[in-house]
Structure formats: structure tokens, C-alpha cells
Design a protein around this motif. Structure first.
Motif, PDB file in Angstrom:
ATOM      1  N   LEU A 167       0.858  -1.184   0.000  1.00 17.04           N
ATOM      2  CA  LEU A 167       0.000   0.000   0.000  1.00 17.04           C
ATOM      3  C   LEU A 167       0.894   1.233   0.000  1.00 17.04           C
ATOM      4  CD1 LEU A 167      -2.857  -0.810   2.529  1.00 17.04           C
ATOM      5  CD2 LEU A 167      -3.202   0.089   0.234  1.00 17.04           C
ATOM      6  N   ALA A 168       0.701   2.118  -0.971  1.00 16.02           N
ATOM      7  CA  ALA A 168       1.519   3.329  -1.065  1.00 16.02           C
ATOM      8  C   ALA A 168       0.771   4.509  -0.458  1.00 16.02           C
ATOM      9  CB  ALA A 168       1.856   3.620  -2.522  1.00 16.02           C
TER      10      ALA A 168
ATOM     11  N   ILE B 168      11.821  17.646   0.572  1.00 14.92           N
ATOM     12  CA  ILE B 168      10.503  17.266   0.054  1.00 14.92           C
ATOM     13  C   ILE B 168      10.522  15.765  -0.239  1.00 14.92           C
ATOM     14  CG2 ILE B 168       8.770  17.591  -1.728  1.00 14.92           C
ATOM     15  CD1 ILE B 168       9.103  19.993   0.076  1.00 14.92           C
ATOM     16  N   THR B 169       9.626  15.059   0.396  1.00 13.80           N
ATOM     17  CA  THR B 169       9.545  13.607   0.196  1.00 13.80           C
ATOM     18  C   THR B 169       8.336  13.267  -0.669  1.00 13.80           C
ATOM     19  OG1 THR B 169       9.188  11.469   1.306  1.00 13.80           O
ATOM     20  CG2 THR B 169       8.346  13.418   2.423  1.00 13.80           C
ATOM     21  N   THR B 170       8.555  12.442  -1.674  1.00  7.82           N
ATOM     22  CA  THR B 170       7.485  12.037  -2.582  1.00  7.82           C
ATOM     23  C   THR B 170       7.279  10.531  -2.498  1.00  7.82           C
ATOM     24  OG1 THR B 170       9.053  11.774  -4.413  1.00  7.82           O
ATOM     25  CG2 THR B 170       7.966  13.929  -4.162  1.00  7.82           C
ATOM     26  N   VAL B 171       6.083  10.094  -2.865  1.00  2.00           N
ATOM     27  CA  VAL B 171       5.781   8.666  -2.825  1.00  2.00           C
ATOM     28  C   VAL B 171       6.452   7.975  -4.016  1.00  2.00           C
ATOM     29  CG1 VAL B 171       3.636   8.916  -4.143  1.00  2.00           C
ATOM     30  CG2 VAL B 171       3.942   6.965  -2.640  1.00  2.00           C
ATOM     31  N   LYS B 172       6.997   6.796  -3.794  1.00  2.00           N
ATOM     32  CA  LYS B 172       7.660   5.999  -4.831  1.00  2.00           C
ATOM     33  C   LYS B 172       6.821   4.747  -5.076  1.00  2.00           C
ATOM     34  CE  LYS B 172      11.315   8.670  -5.134  1.00  2.00           C
ATOM     35  NZ  LYS B 172      10.952   9.650  -4.090  1.00  2.00           N
ATOM     36  N   GLY B 173       5.730   4.918  -5.830  1.00  2.00           N
ATOM     37  CA  GLY B 173       4.842   3.807  -6.089  1.00  2.00           C
ATOM     38  C   GLY B 173       5.465   2.706  -6.913  1.00  2.00           C
ATOM     39  N   GLU B 174       6.433   3.061  -7.785  1.00  2.00           N
ATOM     40  CA  GLU B 174       7.060   2.055  -8.638  1.00  2.00           C
ATOM     41  C   GLU B 174       7.798   1.010  -7.809  1.00  2.00           C
ATOM     42  OE1 GLU B 174       7.590   5.268  -8.789  1.00  2.00           O
ATOM     43  OE2 GLU B 174       6.507   5.917 -10.571  1.00  2.00           O
ATOM     44  N   ALA B 175       8.479   1.446  -6.747  1.00  2.00           N
ATOM     45  CA  ALA B 175       9.226   0.515  -5.903  1.00  2.00           C
ATOM     46  C   ALA B 175       8.278  -0.449  -5.195  1.00  2.00           C
ATOM     47  CB  ALA B 175      10.059   1.289  -4.880  1.00  2.00           C
ATOM     48  N   LEU B 176       7.170   0.058  -4.699  1.00  2.00           N
ATOM     49  CA  LEU B 176       6.204  -0.797  -4.003  1.00  2.00           C
ATOM     50  C   LEU B 176       5.496  -1.727  -4.972  1.00  2.00           C
ATOM     51  CD1 LEU B 176       4.710   1.838  -1.539  1.00  2.00           C
ATOM     52  CD2 LEU B 176       6.098  -0.141  -0.930  1.00  2.00           C
ATOM     53  N   ARG B 177       5.242  -1.258  -6.191  1.00  3.73           N
ATOM     54  CA  ARG B 177       4.606  -2.106  -7.197  1.00  3.73           C
ATOM     55  C   ARG B 177       5.532  -3.270  -7.574  1.00  3.73           C
ATOM     56  NH1 ARG B 177       0.500  -0.931 -10.642  1.00  3.73           N
ATOM     57  NH2 ARG B 177       0.710   1.310 -10.213  1.00  3.73           N
ATOM     58  N   ALA B 178       6.802  -2.966  -7.748  1.00  5.85           N
ATOM     59  CA  ALA B 178       7.767  -4.011  -8.095  1.00  5.85           C
ATOM     60  C   ALA B 178       7.895  -5.029  -6.964  1.00  5.85           C
ATOM     61  CB  ALA B 178       9.126  -3.375  -8.394  1.00  5.85           C
TER      62      ALA B 178
END
Length: 354
Positions: free
Chosen positions: A230-231, A262-272
Motif C-alpha cells: 500500500l503506497a 521534500i519527500t514524494t511517494v515511490k509507487g514504482e518501488a512498491l509495485r515491483a
């Protein structure tokens, strides 16, 4: 076997002597007021139509109604039967990211607060499962071993803070290893006959700074442990708040050059990570459908019977007692206080009853 389910209900029996005392006091008080108003000589004449016997019966009925209602509230039970209760589900480890980036407020109230709320909701939507909690950042720690007590899990989720682990950062590899150890310690023993479905649910913003997480996820998937993710956060990102010991905002975290981080969500890492673990990836939005979809996906997995207990059920017998109380209450209401026959005076002449 005869028993009362709610013994505390008998505490209400103290209402009976209270009603007696209050009734006696007000009866004397009302008589005194009337006598003072019309005189003691005239009072017996004007009250001659009232039946003291009926008044007494009404008072006794009122006390009996209270007694029967209290007795029904105590839930008398007689007879028993045994029923087998089975506990079925999957074993789930909530691996929750508690790094400082999860305190960013690009989603309200914060990424971590939203994750805790969504995971607590998830527990209510998936009863019967065994759930454990792992907190991770740069290191990982098992906060709660596998348990089917939802109240305990919610308590551990609520306690999650960046201080729950010893070092900051984001290390998925360590979180997966600790989760695997939690299954081996507190999970159901597996063999060629007994197979247990195991799931690791990672709640994070995806900022992993360590290597080896995908290899660990593939290894766990080969062993039958599914990984879902979950992102939390937005692609736009947000600043990391810095607060004092009282929780008041002091400012925002800055880098070595003095610029706000500034921190951004890294959905690609969680998807992988989810794909390597043969699970599913969800982008969390507050009040969205991702929780429902996650419940549906996990619900499709094979469920395991954890244990079986014999529950004793007793047959309720309060219905007849409650009916008696209602019947007496209705009788008391319709029972009058006047004599059936009495003489009254019209002018100077006594008129016989008709």
C-alpha cells in the motif's frame, strides 16, 4: 443447569425498598396537605370513596412488576447445548513504515496517521485472521506476534511512531526478514498436510534506500508467502515536519544546504515489490476503494483452520418472566382506587347506591 447470565441486574432490586419508602412518605404527605386544607373532620367524609385495600394491592403490584423486570433483566437460562466454533483465515503481517518521511502531511492528517486508520479498518473488514505488526525504517522490530485479538492489534497500530525503531531510513529487506521470522515463531506449523496462507502487507511511501528487497520478496514468494503493498503519499510530495516534545511544530526538516526536504511517494518501488511477491499493489487514498479491493484479493486466498473450540450455549428463559411483569403492570394500571359500592350525600339527603 439453571443460571443467570447477568447477575449485575440484581443490583436494581434496591429500587424496591426505595419505592416503598418514597410511596409511604408521599402518601402521608398528601394526606396531611388535604387535611390541612379541608379540616380533619371533613377529610374522612370526602375520602370515603377511596378503597385502602385497592391502594395496597396496587402498591404490591408495582413492587411485583419491578421484581419481575429485574428478574428478566438478569436473563435466567436453563438447559445447554454445545456447538463447535471454528477459527479460519490467513496469517498476515502488517509491515508499517515508520520512517520520518511517513510523517509528511501531503495527505491529511499525515501518511502514517492515514496508514494506521486504514489498517485498523482493514482488521474490522477481515475478521478471523491472525495478524501481527512489524514496524520498520532503517531497522525493523516485531511489535506484536501473530494473534487473532483485533483489540490488541489496533492498540499496537495506534502506538506506531518514528521512535518505534532504533534507526531511520527505509529498509524493505529488513522488514521482510523480520516478517518471515514472525511467521516461523508464532504461526501455525506447516508440513506436507497442513498448508497455511501467509501474507505480508507493506504500508509505506516507497522510499527504499537499501538493496536486495526484490530478491528477498521473490525468495519468500517461492516459500508461499505473498506480498501486498500500500503506497501512502502524493507524487507532488510534502515537507517533513519537525516537532518539539509537546507536539508543536518547530519547522521542517532541511538538508545540509539548508533547503527544505521534500519527500514524494515511490509507487514504482512498491509495485515491483508486490509483483515479485506474487501479490498486488494499491495506491492508498483516504476513503478510497483500495481497502475494499485488498480485502477482496486476500479473501480469494485459501483459508486455514487455526483452531476449533466447543462453545456452550444456554437457552434463554426470561420471556415468560417478562410477560408476567407486563401483565401485572397492565392489571395495576386498570385497577381503580374507588370502592365498588359506597353512599354519597346530595345536599342534606343520603342517596343509596343504584
Amino acid at each position: 443447569m439453571f443460571r443467570f447470565e447477568n447477575m449485575a441486574a440484581f443490583n436494581y432490586l434496591w429500587l424496591i425498598p426505595v419505592i416503598v419508602v418514597i410511596g409511604f412518605f408521599f402518601d402521608r404527605r398528601s394526606r396531611q396537605i388535604v387535611q390541612n386544607a379541608i379540616g380533619k373532620r371533613l377529610y374522612p367524609f370526602l375520602s370515603s370513596s377511596v378503597s385502602n385495600k385497592k391502594r395496597t394491592i396496587k402498591n404490591i403490584l408495582q413492587l411485583a412488576v419491578v421484581f419481575f423486570f429485574v428478574l428478566a433483566l438478569a436473563r435466567p437460562q436453563m438447559g445447554e447445548s454445545q456447538q463447535e466454533v471454528k477459527s479460519e483465515g490467513v496469517e498476515i503481517i502488517f509491515a508499517v513504515d515508520v520512517s520520518e518521511s511517513m510523517t509528511a502531511e501531503d495527505v491529511k492528517p499525515s501518511r502514517l496517521a492515514q496508514a494506521k486508520a486504514e489498517l485498523s479498518r482493514l482488521i474490522d473488514l477481515m475478521p478471523g485472521n491472525k495478524v501481527g505488526v512489524v514496524a520498520f525504517a532503517g531497522s525493523a522490530a516485531l511489535l506484536s506476534p501473530l494473534t487473532n485479538d483485533p483489540g490488541a492489534i489496533k492498540m499496537y497500530l495506534e502506538s506506531l511512531e518514528p521512535s518505534s525503531v532504533s534507526s531511520q531510513g527505509t529498509n524493505f529487506t529488513e522488514a521482510l526478514k523480520i516478517s518471515k521470522e514472525a511467521f516461523e515463531r508464532g504461526g501455525v506449523s506447516t508440513d506436507n498436510i497442513v498448508k497455511v496462507t501467509r501474507v505480508v502487507l507493506i504500508a509505506s511511501d516507497g522510499e527504499d534506500h537499501e538493496q536486495g528487497a526484490l530478491d528477498e520478496a521473490k525468495k519468500m514468494a517461492d516459500e508461499g508467502i505473498r506480498i501486498f503493498s500500500l503506497a501512502y503519499g502524493t507524487e507532488k510530495g510534502g515537507a517533513i515536519p519537525v516537532r518539539d516534545g509537546m507536539g508543536f511544530l518547530k519547522g521542517y526538516k532541511k538538508d545540509r544546504e539548508g533547503q527544505t526536504v521534500i519527500t514524494t511517494v515511490k509507487g514504482e518501488a512498491l509495485r515491483a515489490l508486490a509483483e515479485a511477491g506474487k501479490g498486488s499493489f494499491y495506491f492508498a487514498t483516504f476513503g478510497g476503494d483500495q481497502t475494499k479491493l485488498l480485502v477482496e484479493d486476500i479473501g480469494k486466498l485459501e483459508r486455514t483452520q487455526f483452531d476449533s473450540t466447543m462453545a456452550v450455549q444456554y437457552e434463554e428463559r426470561f420471556q415468560l418472566i417478562l410477560f408476567m411483569g407486563i401483565l401485572l403492570a397492565l392489571f395495576e394500571i386498570f385497577l381503580g382506587e374507588r370502592r365498588n359500592s359506597f353512599r354519597f350525600w346530595k345536599g342534606r339527603y343520603e342517596v343509596p347506591p343504584q
